[in-house]
Write a protein that holds these residues in place. Structure first.
Motif, PDB file in Angstrom:
ATOM      1  N   TRP A  31      76.036  60.312 102.744  1.00  0.00           N
ATOM      2  CA  TRP A  31      74.649  60.084 103.134  1.00  0.00           C
ATOM      3  C   TRP A  31      73.774  61.008 102.312  1.00  0.00           C
ATOM      4  O   TRP A  31      74.266  61.955 101.721  1.00  0.00           O
ATOM      5  N   ALA A  32      72.481  60.764 102.313  1.00  0.00           N
ATOM      6  CA  ALA A  32      71.532  61.644 101.645  1.00  0.00           C
ATOM      7  C   ALA A  32      70.269  61.760 102.485  1.00  0.00           C
ATOM      8  O   ALA A  32      69.910  60.843 103.223  1.00  0.00           O
ATOM      9  N   CYS A  33      69.624  62.914 102.368  1.00  0.00           N
ATOM     10  CA  CYS A  33      68.303  63.089 102.962  1.00  0.00           C
ATOM     11  C   CYS A  33      67.411  63.735 101.920  1.00  0.00           C
ATOM     12  O   CYS A  33      67.890  64.327 100.952  1.00  0.00           O
ATOM     13  N   SER A  34      66.118  63.597 102.098  1.00  0.00           N
ATOM     14  CA  SER A  34      65.155  64.073 101.110  1.00  0.00           C
ATOM     15  C   SER A  34      64.650  65.466 101.434  1.00  0.00           C
ATOM     16  O   SER A  34      64.337  65.774 102.581  1.00  0.00           O
ATOM     17  N   ILE A  35      64.575  66.295 100.392  1.00  0.00           N
ATOM     18  CA  ILE A  35      63.912  67.593 100.493  1.00  0.00           C
ATOM     19  C   ILE A  35      62.445  67.387 100.130  1.00  0.00           C
ATOM     20  O   ILE A  35      61.550  67.822 100.831  1.00  0.00           O
TER      21      ILE A  35
END
Length: 89
Positions: A57-61
């Motif tokens: 998964w990825a999340c945004s900084i």
């Protein structure tokens, strides 16, 4: 609450990233603080990945920078990579 697993590889990547982007350290810390409370908070733009990263998964900084991670269990997350869209995907 989510427990973060910081393996040696991610710590090395993070140290290099912090040296290149000292102005984003506070933002990164704020994102992680929100992430451990609720990894699917809309402001994080958490999404599942496909292809060679299909289990991740990825999340945004920020708009440009992402953190790639993997759910180990319901409450544990392994941090894998940090960087721009092109660097991590």
């Amino acid at each position: 609450m989510i427990s973060l697993i910081w393996d040696a590889a991610f710590i090395r990547i993070l140290k290099k990233w912090k040296k290149k982007h000292p102005h984003l350290i506070k933002t990164f810390q704020e994102v992680l603080s929100e992430f451990v409370k609720n990894p699917f908070q809309p402001s994080l733009r958490t999404h599942c990945l496909s292809g060679k990263l299909k289990d991740c998964w990825a999340c945004s900084i920020t708009y440009e920078y992402r953190v790639v991670f993997k759910f180990i269990s319901k409450n544990k997350v392994l941090l894998i990579d940090i960087g721009t869209h092109d660097e991590v995907y």
